[in-house]
Scaffold this motif. Structure first.
Motif, PDB file in Angstrom:
ATOM      1  N   GLY A  32      62.270  22.950  19.636  1.00 13.08           N
ATOM      2  CA  GLY A  32      61.498  23.115  20.861  1.00 13.08           C
ATOM      3  C   GLY A  32      61.390  24.585  21.221  1.00 13.08           C
ATOM      4  O   GLY A  32      62.236  25.398  20.843  1.00 13.08           O
ATOM      5  N   VAL A  33      60.343  24.898  21.959  1.00 15.10           N
ATOM      6  CA  VAL A  33      60.148  26.266  22.449  1.00 15.10           C
ATOM      7  C   VAL A  33      59.991  26.180  23.968  1.00 15.10           C
ATOM      8  O   VAL A  33      59.298  25.298  24.478  1.00 15.10           O
ATOM      9  N   LEU A  34      60.659  27.087  24.678  1.00 14.10           N
ATOM     10  CA  LEU A  34      60.682  27.028  26.139  1.00 14.10           C
ATOM     11  C   LEU A  34      60.206  28.353  26.732  1.00 14.10           C
ATOM     12  O   LEU A  34      60.663  29.414  26.327  1.00 14.10           O
ATOM     13  N   ARG A  35      59.302  28.265  27.697  1.00 16.55           N
ATOM     14  CA  ARG A  35      58.883  29.449  28.468  1.00 16.55           C
ATOM     15  C   ARG A  35      59.859  29.562  29.650  1.00 16.55           C
ATOM     16  O   ARG A  35      59.654  28.956  30.706  1.00 16.55           O
ATOM     17  N   VAL A 128      69.613  25.050  34.360  1.00 24.12           N
ATOM     18  CA  VAL A 128      68.621  24.861  33.291  1.00 24.12           C
ATOM     19  C   VAL A 128      69.336  24.541  31.980  1.00 24.12           C
ATOM     20  O   VAL A 128      68.954  23.606  31.267  1.00 24.12           O
ATOM     21  N   ARG A 129      70.367  25.290  31.653  1.00 22.72           N
ATOM     22  CA  ARG A 129      71.103  25.057  30.400  1.00 22.72           C
ATOM     23  C   ARG A 129      71.718  23.662  30.366  1.00 22.72           C
ATOM     24  O   ARG A 129      71.679  22.972  29.352  1.00 22.72           O
ATOM     25  N   SER A 130      72.293  23.254  31.490  1.00 27.95           N
ATOM     26  CA  SER A 130      72.924  21.944  31.566  1.00 27.95           C
ATOM     27  C   SER A 130      71.889  20.824  31.404  1.00 27.95           C
ATOM     28  O   SER A 130      72.095  19.872  30.643  1.00 27.95           O
ATOM     29  N   ALA A 131      70.766  20.946  32.120  1.00 32.94           N
ATOM     30  CA  ALA A 131      69.716  19.923  32.036  1.00 32.94           C
ATOM     31  C   ALA A 131      69.062  19.929  30.663  1.00 32.94           C
ATOM     32  O   ALA A 131      68.700  18.880  30.133  1.00 32.94           O
ATOM     33  N   LEU A 132      68.932  21.115  30.073  1.00 32.01           N
ATOM     34  CA  LEU A 132      68.295  21.230  28.755  1.00 32.01           C
ATOM     35  C   LEU A 132      69.110  20.504  27.688  1.00 32.01           C
ATOM     36  O   LEU A 132      68.553  19.885  26.780  1.00 32.01           O
ATOM     37  N   LYS A 133      70.422  20.561  27.817  1.00 36.45           N
ATOM     38  CA  LYS A 133      71.302  19.853  26.870  1.00 36.45           C
ATOM     39  C   LYS A 133      71.006  18.351  26.904  1.00 36.45           C
ATOM     40  O   LYS A 133      70.810  17.715  25.866  1.00 36.45           O
ATOM     41  N   SER A 134      70.957  17.795  28.112  1.00 38.40           N
ATOM     42  CA  SER A 134      70.675  16.356  28.257  1.00 38.40           C
ATOM     43  C   SER A 134      69.271  16.018  27.762  1.00 38.40           C
ATOM     44  O   SER A 134      69.070  15.007  27.081  1.00 38.40           O
ATOM     45  N   LEU A 145      64.112  27.479  21.213  1.00 42.00           N
ATOM     46  CA  LEU A 145      63.905  28.923  21.145  1.00 42.00           C
ATOM     47  C   LEU A 145      63.140  29.396  22.376  1.00 42.00           C
ATOM     48  O   LEU A 145      62.384  28.631  22.979  1.00 42.00           O
ATOM     49  N   LEU A 146      63.353  30.662  22.729  1.00 41.20           N
ATOM     50  CA  LEU A 146      62.590  31.250  23.832  1.00 41.20           C
ATOM     51  C   LEU A 146      61.178  31.574  23.355  1.00 41.20           C
ATOM     52  O   LEU A 146      61.007  32.196  22.302  1.00 41.20           O
ATOM     53  N   ALA A 147      60.196  31.164  24.120  1.00 39.10           N
ATOM     54  CA  ALA A 147      58.810  31.486  23.775  1.00 39.10           C
ATOM     55  C   ALA A 147      58.601  32.995  23.922  1.00 39.10           C
ATOM     56  O   ALA A 147      59.082  33.596  24.886  1.00 39.10           O
ATOM     57  N   PRO A 148      57.907  33.619  22.985  1.00 39.58           N
ATOM     58  CA  PRO A 148      57.659  35.060  23.114  1.00 39.58           C
ATOM     59  C   PRO A 148      56.644  35.344  24.212  1.00 39.58           C
ATOM     60  O   PRO A 148      55.836  34.474  24.559  1.00 39.58           O
ATOM     61  N   ALA A 149      56.696  36.549  24.746  1.00 36.68           N
ATOM     62  CA  ALA A 149      55.689  36.960  25.734  1.00 36.68           C
ATOM     63  C   ALA A 149      54.335  37.019  25.040  1.00 36.68           C
ATOM     64  O   ALA A 149      54.249  37.462  23.893  1.00 36.68           O
ATOM     65  N   PRO A 150      53.276  36.558  25.716  1.00 34.91           N
ATOM     66  CA  PRO A 150      51.964  36.564  25.053  1.00 34.91           C
ATOM     67  C   PRO A 150      51.462  37.968  24.710  1.00 34.91           C
ATOM     68  O   PRO A 150      50.741  38.157  23.743  1.00 34.91           O
ATOM     69  N   SER A 175      52.447  22.538  20.034  1.00 34.06           N
ATOM     70  CA  SER A 175      53.017  21.204  20.250  1.00 34.06           C
ATOM     71  C   SER A 175      54.547  21.255  20.360  1.00 34.06           C
ATOM     72  O   SER A 175      55.174  20.296  20.822  1.00 34.06           O
ATOM     73  N   ASN A 176      55.163  22.368  19.945  1.00 27.05           N
ATOM     74  CA  ASN A 176      56.618  22.520  20.060  1.00 27.05           C
ATOM     75  C   ASN A 176      57.046  23.000  21.448  1.00 27.05           C
ATOM     76  O   ASN A 176      58.245  23.074  21.742  1.00 27.05           O
ATOM     77  N   ASP A 177      56.071  23.369  22.286  1.00 26.83           N
ATOM     78  CA  ASP A 177      56.379  23.875  23.631  1.00 26.83           C
ATOM     79  C   ASP A 177      56.818  22.696  24.512  1.00 26.83           C
ATOM     80  O   ASP A 177      56.020  21.801  24.795  1.00 26.83           O
ATOM     81  N   ILE A 178      58.073  22.715  24.943  1.00 29.39           N
ATOM     82  CA  ILE A 178      58.613  21.602  25.738  1.00 29.39           C
ATOM     83  C   ILE A 178      58.645  21.918  27.231  1.00 29.39           C
ATOM     84  O   ILE A 178      59.122  21.104  28.026  1.00 29.39           O
ATOM     85  N   THR A 179      58.122  23.074  27.637  1.00 23.61           N
ATOM     86  CA  THR A 179      58.241  23.529  29.024  1.00 23.61           C
ATOM     87  C   THR A 179      57.694  22.513  30.026  1.00 23.61           C
ATOM     88  O   THR A 179      58.376  22.144  30.984  1.00 23.61           O
TER      89      THR A 179
END
Length: 199
Positions: A32-35, A128-134, A145-150, A175-179
């Motif tokens: 997954g990729v997260l903004r 965020v880290r705790s919720a992201l784990k679940s 992974l952290l999404a790069p700045a555009p 499609s990997n963006d889970i934000t």
């Protein structure tokens, strides 16, 4: 001799074939990729916290404005009074005291708001880290992974080079963006935790 070598290669290939087939049968790990900036700004915990900080800031500004208004009054009085008059010394003393109070109030308030903001960012990041784990366990996501700045936004060459060096991801399939899926999950979890905390 040549037949022996060919037979040996065939034996190795036949032995490794089941392993290769097993590896091919395994699903690829989900990534997954997260903004992160969008998640922090969209998190209820952070939004509500920044609203409180804005309120605190407005109250401090109002207090400083009162001091400044009084300083203007005193300055006007000092301009019409002679230094030899009885009132001049008292007004000058109040004027200088208020100038110092304005300075100290601004510095103290600025430091306190910054401290609270840092604390808020840390608390939100922890949530965020705790919720992201679940969320990832539920969705069977193995890595986020952290999404790069555009775009690169640094003003100097040195800063641009630093900004590029800090980006570990240069491209990801959208499609990997889970934000957008994660943010409602996070806020629902924060609401549930807040409800539990209430007596």
């Amino acid at each position: 001799m040549r037949l022996i070598i060919i037979a040996a290669i065939a034996a190795v290939l036949s032995a490794t074939a089941p392993l290769a087939a097993a590896d091919a049968a395994k699903p690829a790990p989900k990534i997954g990729v997260l903004r992160l900036a969008d998640v922090l700004n969209g998190a209820k915990l952070y939004r509500e916290g920044t609203e409180r900080l804005k309120k605190d800031d407005a109250e401090i500004r109002a207090e400083i404005k009162k001091i400044e208004d009084r300083l203007q009054q005193l300055e006007g009085q000092l301009q019409v009074l002679t230094p030899a008059s009885d009132k001049f010394s008292a007004i000058q003393e109040e004027f200088e005291t208020l100038k110092l109070k304005r300075k100290l109030t601004g510095e103290r308030a600025g430091a306190e708001i910054q401290r609270k903001h840092v604390h808020l960012v840390k608390d939100t990041h922890k949530a965020v880290r705790s919720a992201l784990k679940s969320f990832c366990e539920e969705k069977q996501i193995m890595l986020v992974l952290l999404a790069p700045a555009p775009e690169l936004s640094a003003p100097t060459l040195q800063d641009v080079q630093l900004e590029m060096g800090l980006q570990s991801v240069l491209y990801y399939e959208p499609s990997n963006d889970i934000t957008d899926a994660f943010l409602p999950f996070l806020n629902a979890r924060l609401d549930a935790e807040a409800a539990k905390a209430k007596p």
